[in-house]
Design a protein around this motif. Structure first.
Motif, short mmCIF file in Angstrom:
data_model
loop_
_atom_site.label_atom_id
_atom_site.label_comp_id
_atom_site.label_asym_id
_atom_site.label_seq_id
_atom_site.Cartn_x
_atom_site.Cartn_y
_atom_site.Cartn_z
N LEU A 109 -5.10 97.13 65.24
CA LEU A 109 -5.89 98.19 64.63
C LEU A 109 -6.56 99.04 65.71
CD1 LEU A 109 -7.76 95.93 62.05
CD2 LEU A 109 -5.96 97.57 61.47
N PRO A 110 -6.78 100.33 65.43
CA PRO A 110 -7.64 101.12 66.32
C PRO A 110 -9.07 100.63 66.21
CG PRO A 110 -7.07 102.39 64.36
CD PRO A 110 -6.27 101.12 64.30
N ILE A 111 -9.81 100.70 67.33
CA ILE A 111 -11.16 100.13 67.40
C ILE A 111 -12.20 101.22 67.65
CG2 ILE A 111 -12.65 98.51 68.65
CD1 ILE A 111 -10.12 96.96 69.42
N GLY A 112 -13.31 101.11 66.94
CA GLY A 112 -14.47 101.95 67.19
C GLY A 112 -15.68 101.08 67.49
N LEU A 113 -16.69 101.67 68.14
CA LEU A 113 -17.93 100.97 68.45
C LEU A 113 -19.09 101.65 67.76
CD1 LEU A 113 -17.64 100.31 72.31
CD2 LEU A 113 -17.10 98.74 70.44
N CYS A 114 -20.00 100.83 67.22
CA CYS A 114 -21.21 101.35 66.59
C CYS A 114 -22.38 100.52 67.09
CB CYS A 114 -21.09 101.25 65.07
SG CYS A 114 -22.45 102.00 64.15
N ALA A 115 -23.42 101.18 67.59
CA ALA A 115 -24.54 100.46 68.20
C ALA A 115 -25.85 101.16 67.86
CB ALA A 115 -24.36 100.38 69.71
N ALA A 116 -26.94 100.42 68.03
CA ALA A 116 -28.26 100.97 67.75
C ALA A 116 -29.23 100.56 68.84
CB ALA A 116 -28.77 100.48 66.39
N GLY A 117 -30.24 101.41 69.07
CA GLY A 117 -31.33 101.07 69.97
C GLY A 117 -30.88 100.71 71.36
N ASP A 118 -31.29 99.54 71.84
CA ASP A 118 -30.97 99.11 73.20
C ASP A 118 -29.47 98.97 73.43
OD1 ASP A 118 -33.66 98.96 73.89
OD2 ASP A 118 -33.84 96.87 73.24
N CYS A 119 -28.70 98.80 72.37
CA CYS A 119 -27.25 98.63 72.52
C CYS A 119 -26.50 99.96 72.59
CB CYS A 119 -26.69 97.78 71.39
SG CYS A 119 -27.04 96.03 71.56
N SER A 120 -27.17 101.08 72.35
CA SER A 120 -26.48 102.37 72.41
C SER A 120 -25.89 102.66 73.80
CB SER A 120 -27.43 103.50 71.97
OG SER A 120 -27.65 103.43 70.58
#
Length: 220
Positions: A109-120
């Protein structure tokens, strides 16, 4: 990846990274066209990640929600801001995912990344390092310039940054950082509301799903 993958369904995943064992939940819907890794550092954003994961799954996107910290590490403030360490852990998780795809333990599968706060900034740095594997990135809040100038300038994956309209400092900092990027990029302001409100969660979910539908290949 030794776990037997439930398809469709939920599979708890343990990911070794150095001396740590990271905990994640892989969820593959029956109608599946992509995989998004949702990363957080500690428990605080977990409920918001879970809500967003459900929306993505209903759109036919598999999710891996992944905590980049162990429970013992969560009480130490400095490790939340350790971009190199957290990036190494996310890279280890991606390597395990790609290995599972190569061994046919996971669908390719194609992969995307989603992050918030310190993980951005962590997600941005990793996407720049794995530009052949990551097709789109969404960051909610956080200071993306902490990824490092080299990674900002080498990012190829389309990037969406979501920032609260009340947070002028973070908005201004991220606008400056976005000037360094050559890839497709967009910054959108979240409505002034509690991060856990239905209004904020609905806006984040709508914009996130739309971004991935735009930029992840093979979506139908």
């Amino acid at each position: 990846m030794n776990e037997a993958i439930n398809f469709p369904g939920d599979t708890p995943i343990a990911i070794p990274s150095g001396h740590a064992s990271l905990q994640g939940l892989l969820t593959l819907p029956a109608r599946l066209s992509a995989l998004v890794v949702l990363t957080h550092a500690g428990e605080n954003p977990e409920a918001r990640d879970d809500a967003l994961a459900v929306v993505l799954q209903h759109a036919g996107i598999g999710t891996l929600t992944l905590d980049l910290l162990t429970h013992a590490e969560e009480r130490f403030a400095d490790i939340h801001h350790n971009v190199p360490l957290l990036a190494k852990r996310l890279l280890d998780a991606l390597a395990l995912i790609k290995q599972g795809m190569l061994l046919s333990e996971l669908p390719t599968l194609p992969i995307g990344l989603c992050a918030a706060g310190d993980c951005s900034p962590v997600a941005l740095r990793v996407a720049a390092l794995r530009d052949h594997d990551i097709f789109a990135v969404v960051c909610r809040g956080g200071l993306i310039d902490l990824a490092g100038m080299l990674y900002l300038r080498s990012l190829a994956a389309p990037l969406l940054v979501l920032v609260s309209e009340e947070d002028e400092r973070v908005t201004a900092s991220n606008r400056r950082a976005l000037r360094e990027l050559a890839c497709r990029q967009e910054l959108k302001l979240l409505p002034a509301a509690s991060p856990d409100s239905a209004t904020a969660l609905g806006f984040v979910a709508r914009e996130t799903v739309h971004w991935f539908f735009q930029h992840l290949p093979k979506l139908v």
